[in-house]
Design a protein around this motif. Structure first.
Motif, PDB file in Angstrom:
ATOM      1  N   GLU A  69     -29.032 -57.268 -34.558  1.00 31.45           N
ATOM      2  CA  GLU A  69     -30.019 -57.222 -33.483  1.00 31.45           C
ATOM      3  C   GLU A  69     -31.278 -57.929 -33.947  1.00 31.45           C
ATOM      4  O   GLU A  69     -31.734 -57.726 -35.072  1.00 31.45           O
ATOM      5  N   ILE A  70     -31.839 -58.765 -33.068  1.00 34.10           N
ATOM      6  CA  ILE A  70     -33.072 -59.476 -33.395  1.00 34.10           C
ATOM      7  C   ILE A  70     -34.079 -59.288 -32.257  1.00 34.10           C
ATOM      8  O   ILE A  70     -33.714 -58.853 -31.162  1.00 34.10           O
ATOM      9  N   SER A  71     -35.322 -59.619 -32.525  1.00 33.06           N
ATOM     10  CA  SER A  71     -36.363 -59.458 -31.511  1.00 33.06           C
ATOM     11  C   SER A  71     -36.226 -60.521 -30.427  1.00 33.06           C
ATOM     12  O   SER A  71     -35.577 -61.554 -30.617  1.00 33.06           O
ATOM     13  N   ARG A  72     -36.845 -60.274 -29.303  1.00 36.70           N
ATOM     14  CA  ARG A  72     -36.830 -61.243 -28.213  1.00 36.70           C
ATOM     15  C   ARG A  72     -37.451 -62.564 -28.662  1.00 36.70           C
ATOM     16  O   ARG A  72     -36.927 -63.644 -28.363  1.00 36.70           O
ATOM     17  N   ALA A  73     -38.557 -62.490 -29.417  1.00 45.32           N
ATOM     18  CA  ALA A  73     -39.213 -63.713 -29.877  1.00 45.32           C
ATOM     19  C   ALA A  73     -38.308 -64.519 -30.806  1.00 45.32           C
ATOM     20  O   ALA A  73     -38.212 -65.751 -30.709  1.00 45.32           O
ATOM     21  N   GLU A  74     -37.622 -63.823 -31.715  1.00 40.75           N
ATOM     22  CA  GLU A  74     -36.717 -64.522 -32.628  1.00 40.75           C
ATOM     23  C   GLU A  74     -35.535 -65.107 -31.864  1.00 40.75           C
ATOM     24  O   GLU A  74     -35.077 -66.221 -32.181  1.00 40.75           O
ATOM     25  N   TYR A  75     -35.070 -64.383 -30.871  1.00 39.36           N
ATOM     26  CA  TYR A  75     -33.969 -64.897 -30.060  1.00 39.36           C
ATOM     27  C   TYR A  75     -34.372 -66.187 -29.366  1.00 39.36           C
ATOM     28  O   TYR A  75     -33.617 -67.171 -29.370  1.00 39.36           O
ATOM     29  N   HIS A  76     -35.547 -66.220 -28.781  1.00 43.81           N
ATOM     30  CA  HIS A  76     -36.001 -67.433 -28.093  1.00 43.81           C
ATOM     31  C   HIS A  76     -36.161 -68.597 -29.061  1.00 43.81           C
ATOM     32  O   HIS A  76     -35.890 -69.749 -28.700  1.00 43.81           O
ATOM     33  N   ARG A  77     -36.579 -68.311 -30.276  1.00 40.58           N
ATOM     34  CA  ARG A  77     -36.698 -69.378 -31.276  1.00 40.58           C
ATOM     35  C   ARG A  77     -35.320 -69.964 -31.568  1.00 40.58           C
ATOM     36  O   ARG A  77     -35.145 -71.184 -31.592  1.00 40.58           O
ATOM     37  N   ARG A  78     -34.337 -69.104 -31.761  1.00 41.62           N
ATOM     38  CA  ARG A  78     -32.979 -69.583 -32.044  1.00 41.62           C
ATOM     39  C   ARG A  78     -32.363 -70.259 -30.825  1.00 41.62           C
ATOM     40  O   ARG A  78     -31.633 -71.249 -30.950  1.00 41.62           O
ATOM     41  N   LEU A  79     -32.646 -69.717 -29.641  1.00 37.37           N
ATOM     42  CA  LEU A  79     -32.120 -70.300 -28.412  1.00 37.37           C
ATOM     43  C   LEU A  79     -32.650 -71.720 -28.224  1.00 37.37           C
ATOM     44  O   LEU A  79     -31.883 -72.651 -27.945  1.00 37.37           O
ATOM     45  N   ASP A  80     -33.953 -71.911 -28.375  1.00 41.13           N
ATOM     46  CA  ASP A  80     -34.542 -73.240 -28.198  1.00 41.13           C
ATOM     47  C   ASP A  80     -33.940 -74.241 -29.177  1.00 41.13           C
ATOM     48  O   ASP A  80     -33.667 -75.400 -28.824  1.00 41.13           O
ATOM     49  N   ALA A  81     -33.727 -73.802 -30.419  1.00 39.74           N
ATOM     50  CA  ALA A  81     -33.141 -74.693 -31.420  1.00 39.74           C
ATOM     51  C   ALA A  81     -31.705 -75.063 -31.047  1.00 39.74           C
ATOM     52  O   ALA A  81     -31.293 -76.224 -31.193  1.00 39.74           O
ATOM     53  N   ALA A  82     -30.943 -74.098 -30.554  1.00 43.30           N
ATOM     54  CA  ALA A  82     -29.546 -74.360 -30.195  1.00 43.30           C
ATOM     55  C   ALA A  82     -29.443 -75.254 -28.963  1.00 43.30           C
ATOM     56  O   ALA A  82     -28.559 -76.116 -28.881  1.00 43.30           O
ATOM     57  N   LEU A  83     -30.340 -75.077 -28.001  1.00 42.51           N
ATOM     58  CA  LEU A  83     -30.298 -75.887 -26.789  1.00 42.51           C
ATOM     59  C   LEU A  83     -30.620 -77.350 -27.068  1.00 42.51           C
ATOM     60  O   LEU A  83     -30.253 -78.231 -26.280  1.00 42.51           O
ATOM     61  N   ALA A  84     -31.290 -77.612 -28.169  1.00 43.02           N
ATOM     62  CA  ALA A  84     -31.642 -78.985 -28.539  1.00 43.02           C
ATOM     63  C   ALA A  84     -30.496 -79.708 -29.243  1.00 43.02           C
ATOM     64  O   ALA A  84     -30.610 -80.895 -29.558  1.00 43.02           O
ATOM     65  N   GLN A  85     -29.390 -79.003 -29.493  1.00 45.35           N
ATOM     66  CA  GLN A  85     -28.239 -79.581 -30.178  1.00 45.35           C
ATOM     67  C   GLN A  85     -27.038 -79.634 -29.227  1.00 45.35           C
ATOM     68  O   GLN A  85     -27.034 -79.027 -28.164  1.00 45.35           O
ATOM     69  N   ASP A  86     -26.035 -80.366 -29.639  1.00 44.22           N
ATOM     70  CA  ASP A  86     -24.809 -80.476 -28.849  1.00 44.22           C
ATOM     71  C   ASP A  86     -23.635 -79.878 -29.617  1.00 44.22           C
ATOM     72  O   ASP A  86     -23.579 -79.962 -30.845  1.00 44.22           O
ATOM     73  N   ALA A  87     -22.706 -79.282 -28.885  1.00 39.16           N
ATOM     74  CA  ALA A  87     -21.474 -78.760 -29.466  1.00 39.16           C
ATOM     75  C   ALA A  87     -20.381 -78.911 -28.419  1.00 39.16           C
ATOM     76  O   ALA A  87     -20.658 -79.041 -27.227  1.00 39.16           O
TER      77      ALA A  87
END
Length: 210
Positions: free
Chosen positions: A171-189
């Motif tokens: 479990e992570i905080s909402r702020a940490e989740y958004h940080r990881r989400l933004d980083a993932a959205l900037a990449q392709d898979a």
């Protein structure tokens, strides 16, 4: 609230997701958890018993062979948030290539599976089900391995359940989740990219990274 595939994808891109109170409730609401469940892709907990079960085989793993069957399997329980509208919209997302399923087959029948939404290098796990012992655990092991092999950076589980926690989710905080989400959205898979996933290969890769 009226849903559409575009609205769903926008919601995921800003960190929220839809639910219904139960299958017969036509109302849908957006959820933005204060604490978010995620699966570290290098932290899946492969127990000895699950490793033995995977090594023993007797199952087939497929991708997107029966997306609607997986959604229906996930909804086939007493308490479910998957109503008719949610089912319809996720089938539309699947047809557009933004939602995928991983199926486990045993004795020719659908024994378990998991489905989720894909944006960039983020996989948003929606739900999973199991009709045979360990089928959902096998599905998660293969899913984590596939996400790593195909370039994903984030595996969102929405909430942290005791079952998911036992397999390595945190479990992570909402702020940490958004940080990881933004980083993932900037990449392709590419979820559906052809990758070799033998039972021994899955076990070795997960063991080496966990």
């Amino acid at each position: 609230m009226s849903l559409s595939p575009d609205l769903l994808l926008h919601g995921y891109s800003i960190g929220i997701f839809p639910m219904a109170e139960h299958r017969d409730d036509p109302e849908i609401f957006w959820v933005d958890p204060r604490r978010r469940g995620v699966f570290p892709l290098d932290g899946f907990h492969l127990s000895r018993s699950l490793a033995r079960r995977i090594r023993r085989g007797g199952f087939e793993v497929t991708i997107d062979r029966d997306f609607s069957g997986v959604v229906d399997g996930c909804a086939d329980r007493i308490d479910t948030w998957i109503n008719d509208e949610i089912r319809r919209q996720y089938l539309s997302l699947h047809q557009r290539g933004n939602a995928h399923s991983l199926e486990i087959w045993m004795d020719g029948a659908l024994a378990g599976g998991v489905y989720g939404v894909v944006l960039g290098a983020a996989f948003f796990g929606e739900s999973m089900f199991s009709r045979r012992t360990d089928a959902s655990k096998i599905a998660l092991a293969y899913l984590v391995d596939r996400l790593r092999l195909t370039g994903f950076q984030l595996f969102d589980t929405q909430f942290l359940t005791p079952h998911l926690e036992s397999l390595g989710a945190v479990e992570i905080s909402r702020a940490e989740y958004h940080r990881r989400l933004d980083a993932a959205l900037a990449q392709d898979a590419e979820f559906g990219r052809a990758v070799a996933q033998t039972p021994q290969g899955v076990i070795q890769r997960i063991t080496q990274t966990s």
